[in-house]
Write an enzyme that holds these catalytic residues in place. Structure first.
Site, PDB file in Angstrom:
ATOM      1  N   LEU A 197       0.831  -1.219   0.000  1.00  0.00           N
ATOM      2  CA  LEU A 197       0.000   0.000   0.000  1.00  0.00           C
ATOM      3  C   LEU A 197       0.857   1.256   0.000  1.00  0.00           C
ATOM      4  O   LEU A 197       0.466   2.285  -0.518  1.00  0.00           O
ATOM      5  CB  LEU A 197      -0.914   0.015   1.231  1.00  0.00           C
ATOM      6  CG  LEU A 197      -2.017  -1.026   1.290  1.00  0.00           C
ATOM      7  CD1 LEU A 197      -2.750  -0.956   2.619  1.00  0.00           C
ATOM      8  CD2 LEU A 197      -3.016  -0.835   0.153  1.00  0.00           C
ATOM      9  N   GLY A 198       2.016   1.176   0.612  1.00  0.00           N
ATOM     10  CA  GLY A 198       2.862   2.366   0.656  1.00  0.00           C
ATOM     11  C   GLY A 198       4.191   2.062   1.300  1.00  0.00           C
ATOM     12  O   GLY A 198       4.374   1.024   1.936  1.00  0.00           O
ATOM     13  N   GLY A 243       7.646   3.992   3.411  1.00  0.00           N
ATOM     14  CA  GLY A 243       8.141   5.194   4.081  1.00  0.00           C
ATOM     15  C   GLY A 243       9.477   4.903   4.714  1.00  0.00           C
ATOM     16  O   GLY A 243      10.005   3.791   4.576  1.00  0.00           O
ATOM     17  N   GLY A 244       9.988   5.896   5.399  1.00  0.00           N
ATOM     18  CA  GLY A 244      11.282   5.738   6.039  1.00  0.00           C
ATOM     19  C   GLY A 244      11.272   4.608   7.064  1.00  0.00           C
ATOM     20  O   GLY A 244      12.265   3.934   7.293  1.00  0.00           O
ATOM     21  N   GLY A 270       9.485   1.806   6.918  1.00  0.00           N
ATOM     22  CA  GLY A 270       9.256   0.467   6.385  1.00  0.00           C
ATOM     23  C   GLY A 270       8.152   0.488   5.350  1.00  0.00           C
ATOM     24  O   GLY A 270       7.942   1.486   4.649  1.00  0.00           O
ATOM     25  N   LYS A 310       1.631  -2.495   8.829  1.00  0.00           N
ATOM     26  CA  LYS A 310       2.868  -1.727   8.669  1.00  0.00           C
ATOM     27  C   LYS A 310       4.012  -2.560   9.227  1.00  0.00           C
ATOM     28  O   LYS A 310       3.973  -2.974  10.384  1.00  0.00           O
ATOM     29  CB  LYS A 310       2.741  -0.404   9.422  1.00  0.00           C
ATOM     30  CG  LYS A 310       3.983   0.459   9.350  1.00  0.00           C
ATOM     31  CD  LYS A 310       3.668   1.906   9.641  1.00  0.00           C
ATOM     32  CE  LYS A 310       4.007   2.249  11.083  1.00  0.00           C
ATOM     33  NZ  LYS A 310       3.742   3.665  11.381  1.00  0.00           N
ATOM     34  N   ASP A 366       3.326  15.246  13.851  1.00  0.00           N
ATOM     35  CA  ASP A 366       3.553  15.062  12.406  1.00  0.00           C
ATOM     36  C   ASP A 366       2.229  15.094  11.647  1.00  0.00           C
ATOM     37  O   ASP A 366       1.924  14.203  10.861  1.00  0.00           O
ATOM     38  CB  ASP A 366       4.313  13.751  12.144  1.00  0.00           C
ATOM     39  CG  ASP A 366       5.009  13.769  10.788  1.00  0.00           C
ATOM     40  OD1 ASP A 366       5.065  14.855  10.156  1.00  0.00           O
ATOM     41  OD2 ASP A 366       5.466  12.704  10.343  1.00  0.00           O
TER      42      ASP A 366
END
Ligand SMILES: *[C@@H]1O[C@H](CO)[C@@H](O)[C@H](O)[C@H]1NC(C)=O
Ligand SMILES: *[C@@H]1O[C@H](CO)[C@@H](O)[C@H](O)[C@H]1NC(C)=O
Ligand SMILES: *[C@@H]1O[C@H](CO)[C@@H](O)[C@H](O)[C@H]1NC(C)=O
Ligand SMILES: *[C@@H]1O[C@H](CO)[C@@H](O)[C@H](O)[C@H]1NC(C)=O
Ligand SMILES: *[C@@H]1O[C@H](CO)[C@@H](O)[C@H](O)[C@H]1NC(C)=O
Ligand SMILES: *[C@@H]1O[C@H](CO)[C@@H](O)[C@H](O)[C@H]1NC(C)=O
Ligand SMILES: *[C@@H]1O[C@H](CO)[C@@H](O)[C@H](O)[C@H]1NC(C)=O
Length: 874
Positions: free
Chosen positions: A568-569, A571-572, A574, A589, A689
């Site tokens: 799905l995506g 990032g930094g 994982g 995740k 964030d």
């Protein structure tokens, strides 16, 4: 055929020239009030100073003071009072309404809802204001226009079955003079007659054929006004005799009316012609009342047919029997001609000539609109009476929309469901006493402003409950003696509330008070406060138990994600995979083992997610810690992250553009999530964030805040917290936090303001095409041109509510103020956004008090410290 011309007359103002009313001697001067109660009659003499028994009809009339609290009492000029006629005494004085567009009498008939009532309103101008100019105004039955009052003397009647247990009769000023009224009467009518579903019958004519007086109560049990009518060329019969016509008909037409009739030569029709009603948009409904008054010989027969405007036969032929009343009712479509003419013929030349005893005509008034939800109306009436609210609070609270009650906002839907009250503003209204439980009976309410009053005692628990879960914005600050729990009521007779200056009226009080309570509580167990050091949030037994239940093994993860099939995506930290847990879609995740920073964040996120539960925060399904494998399982958010909608990445998969309303709803959702973290969690949590890629959307486009990896639990005692390193994403990062290293809630608010600017504009946070200009700077510079349209996402093609947009931009800019002290709090943000949403849902800002006349609000809170913008430009 010889002369078949009917004999007729135009009967326009006929009743005005008719003679005096029949006076039925009321020998017994029995208590009129008692009589009126028995019959269910309501008799109001508007503008009268005292009650009395009318010596003409024996009815007990009361003044109107208990039905209305507006208007002025006036007398008509004495030389107008010298006449006989119906309602003689009631016409001597009146109530006029120089103030307010709509003024209403609320009648509460004994027989309650869903029964048939006959309502009469009487108007005599009588030059009471010495202006010699007859006012013209509208009369409403509840939310439906009944008729226009335009003559020096008018009597208006309507037959109506209310769906509620009250009936509003409203006078509406249409800019042609001051409305006034002389009398108002209500009589119950049997449910078997004069009744058509969803329709009221507005009186047009009613004649006692062959009579020469006006009859009403007590001759007529329903107090209908029967105007005697005699025309040239008619012959009349008045058979004498005992009480033969004993009202056996359902319609209970009085003997006195039926006993007189007209007839004509056998060769010609008996005709009546009247002008079509002035505003004849609807249909007419007519009742012919017949009774044979002659004993017929053998071989004689009376059979009639009725023709309308010479064009068609209205009914089957009518056969009459001696002394047996017959009522023929019929409706017909709108008549385009100016005249309505009925001819009654003998059905056959050999029959006896036609007769007619009485006739009535009504206009059909369609009741198109459902009145406001009855529970809401009852609650509002209670509130009105408990606090003696004196505003334009009359008639239906929500309808017609343009006459909505002051301070009330309603929701209307297209399918004609009853409107609901969604907002009530009674701030600064000098309310005293306790908060009435009826506020909680407004079950659809989302905003309740009671601030600035003198209310005392406990806030009803239902209201507190609703405001806690976010379904109600409740504002009660500025009431010196109010308390939120029974305990605090006893202890603290007075809670000192700090004055909170803000860009609008906000419901800060509740939160302030809650914070005070938390503080008191937190003082006791301060040890648990700061996460930064201990990293261990409340390790109590329940949590540990829950944690065990949600723990998954790595092989579970492999199975759930079908061996990491769908990404799905990334990032930094994982990668995020799609998966199924049983039949539920989830997102997993997985931490990349190379990231050391990641472990700490992972840990803090799991801990946090296990603590916080809110419908606008992504919820934790489970987690996995097994050696170096670390994963978090979340609920799956089908529509991905918000930023994908702005960057166009989303096209293809789901090319739809978010409407303005969707955007405002998403903003409200996200704000509520943040508000919960800031104000609903003890101790508060700072996300650190906030950005559009951390706002996820589910199938229903409901937004939830995600990614708590860098969130901080915020110690409540100190105002802000010095952190070891600044965390955040460029563009969203609070410049004050960046320079001072001091973290507080306002840093999230800055970031949220940036997200809001993205939502409004669909533009990137850093505009690379414009020499890396920050979105805030760009919006400010566009605003200098004063054109909101160039700011809002052009993909909407102007399809947005302009007041809502102004408000949203205003809010976003105040959130992104350079100085944190100028930024609103999250609860204020939520409230403002809810207003943006309400505006977005009511076209043209109609639904909002105050906005209509003023146009868009332009009182922008602009940060003049910033170099980017010169205040003199506006
Ligand atoms: C009422 O009296 C005034 C003054 O005497 C007069 O001018 C007016 O014409 C009268 N009106 C009627 C309807 O008689
Ligand atoms: C019209 O007459 C019929 C019977 O003839 C009756 O059932 C009906 O209720 C009447 N309608 C109205 C509106 O009075
Ligand atoms: C009068 O009413 C009674 C009963 O109510 C009935 O029997 C009688 O026929 C009626 N008379 C007429 C003339 O309708
Ligand atoms: C009406 O009365 C006149 C005079 O009495 C008479 O000549 C005529 O026939 C009557 N017409 C009817 C229809 O009874
Ligand atoms: C009404 O019916 C009669 C016969 O019953 C007929 O002679 C007459 O022409 C009809 N009228 C209209 C306007 O149709
Ligand atoms: C509520 O009404 C007061 C005055 O009646 C007004 O000042 C205030 O702005 C209103 N509040 C809201 C939220 O509309
Ligand atoms: C909030 O609480 C009220 C009353 O307890 C309930 O009716 C409502 O559905 C709740 N709303 C949400 C969003 O949880």
């Amino acid at each position: 055929m010889v002369d078949r011309q009917p004999s007729f007359l135009v009967l326009k103002y006929l009743w005005l020239v008719l003679g005096s009313v029949i006076i039925t001697a009321s020998n017994s001067k029995l208590a009129g009030a008692y009589e009126a109660d028995i019959s269910g009659f309501i008799n109001i003499d508007c503008g009268a100073l005292e009650s009395y028994t009318d010596n003409q009809n024996g009815l007990f009339y009361e003044p109107d003071t208990k039905y209305i609290d507006t208007g002025e009492i006036k007398d008509i000029i004495p030389n107008f009072t010298n006449y006989d006629g119906s309602h003689g005494r009631q016409r001597f004085n009146l109530r006029s309404f120089p103030l307010g567009k709509r003024n209403c009498y609320t009648l509460k008939p004994n027989h309650g809802a869903n029964n048939n009532y006959f309502i009469r309103a009487v108007f005599e101008y009588g030059n009471y204001d010495d202006n010699n100019k007859i006012p013209v105004f509208d009369l409403y039955l509840g939310v439906t226009k009944w008729t226009t009052v335009r003559r020096a003397i008018s009597i208006k009647e309507i037959i109506h079955v209310p769906s509620a247990d009250y009936i509003d009769v409203c006078l509406v000023n249409i800019g042609k003079g001051i409305p006034y009224i002389s009398a108002l009467e209500l009589r119950p009518v049997d449910n078997s007659i004069y009744r058509i579903p969803n329709v009221a019958l507005s009186y047009y004519v009613r004649y006692d054929i062959g009579g020469d007086i006006v009859s009403r109560y007590k001759v007529d049990v329903y107090d209908r006004l029967w105007y005697g009518l005699k025309l040239d060329g008619w012959n009349y019969t008045y058979p004498a005799g005992p009480d033969i016509y004993n009202q056996s008909s359902d319609y209970k037409v009085p003997d006195e009316v039926m006993r007189t009739s007209a007839t004509v030569d056998a060769s010609s029709p008996l005709g009546i012609s009247v002008n079509a009603p002035l505003d004849a948009s609807g249909q007419l409904y007519i009742y012919f009342h017949f009774a044979e008054l002659e004993e017929l010989n053998d071989g004689q027969k009376r059979e009639l047919r009725i023709e309308l405007n010479g064009e068609r036969n209205l009914t089957e032929p009518v056969i009459l029997e001696y002394l047996k009343p017959v009522t023929i009712n019929t409706t017909f479509p709108p008549i385009n001609s100016e005249r309505v003419q009925f001819n009654i013929y003998a059905a056959d030349d050999s029959y006896l000539p036609p007769i007619l005893n009485a006739v009535e005509m009504y206009e059909i008034i369609e009741l198109r609109r459902s009145p406001t939800n009855l529970d809401d109306v009852h609650a509002m009436m209670k509130i009105k009476s408990v606090y003696g609210v004196k505003r334009n609070w009359q008639g239906d609270p929500c309808l017609p929309e343009e006459h909505r009650w002051d301070g009330v906002i309603c929701s209307y839907d297209s399918s004609n469901n009853p409107p609901r009250i969604i907002s009530l503003n009674l701030s600064w209204s000098r309310l005293t006493g306790e908060i009435d439980p009826s506020f909680a009976s407004l079950t659809a309410i989302q905003y309740l402003y009671l601030n600035g009053n003198k209310l005392t005692g406990l806030v009803p628990a239902d209201l507190i409950k609703k405001s806690k879960n976010g379904s109600l914005t409740l504002s009660v600050e500025g009431n010196p003696d109010i308390c939120l729990s029974a305990a605090s009521c006893k202890k603290n007779k007075k809670i000192v509330v700090p004055v909170v200056a803000s860009i609008a009226a906000f419901s800060v009080f509740l939160i302030t008070t809650l914070v005070i309570f938390w503080r008191l509580k937190m003082r006791k167990k301060q040890a648990t406060v700061v996460l930064g050091k201990s990293e261990s949030i409340s390790e109590n037994k329940n949590d540990t138990f829950a944690a065990k239940k949600r723990q998954f093994t790595y092989s579970d993860i492999v199975e759930i994600t079908k061996n990491f099939e769908t990404v799905l995506g990334k990032g930094g930290f994982g990668t995020v995979y799609h998966g199924y847990l049983d039949d539920t879609e989830v997102a997993v995740k997985l931490l990349s083992s190379s990231s050391a920073q990641g472990y700490k964040e992972f840990h803090s996120e799991v801990k946090l997610l296990m603590r916080v539960h809110h419908r606008n925060l992504t919820s934790l399904v489970g987690y996995c810690i097994e050696g170096t494998h670390m994963g978090i399982i979340y609920e799956y958010m089908a529509k991905g992250s918000l930023d994908q909608y702005f960057s166009g990445k989303h096209e293809g998969k789901n090319a739809s553009i978010l409407s303005w309303e969707d955007r405002m709803r998403i903003a409200v959702d996200a704000a509520q999530g943040l508000e919960y973290l800031h104000d609903g969690c003890k101790p508060p949590i700072i996300h650190r964030d906030v950005k559009s890629s951390n706002i996820l959307l589910n199938e229903k486009l409901e937004a939830k805040i995600a990614d708590f990896g860098v969130s901080r639990i915020f110690p409540i005692e100190s105002g802000s917290h010095v952190c070891t390193g600044v965390v955040g994403t460029p563009g969203y990062l609070d410049p004050e936090y960046y320079s001072s290293n001091r973290l507080n809630k306002k840093s999230d608010i800055y970031s949220f303001g940036v997200v809001l600017l993205e939502i409004i504009t669909s533009r990137p946070v850093i505009l690379t095409a414009l020499k890396n200009t920050h979105i805030r700077k760009w919006v400010n510079s566009m605003l200098a041109g004063g054109d909101i349209k160039s700011i809002v996402d052009p993909k909407l093609s102007g399809d947005f509510e302009i007041n809502s947009a102004w408000k949203a931009v205003e809010l976003a800019l105040s959130c992104t103020s350079q100085s944190s002290s100028e930024r609103p709090t999250m609860i204020e943000v939520v409230m403002e956004l809810k207003e943006c949403l309400a505006l977005a849902m009511t076209p043209n800002g109609e639904g909002h008090p105050g906005n209509k006349s003023k146009g868009p609000k332009r009182m922008l809170t602009i940060d003049v410290n910033a170099d980017e913008f010169s205040p003199s430009a506006r």
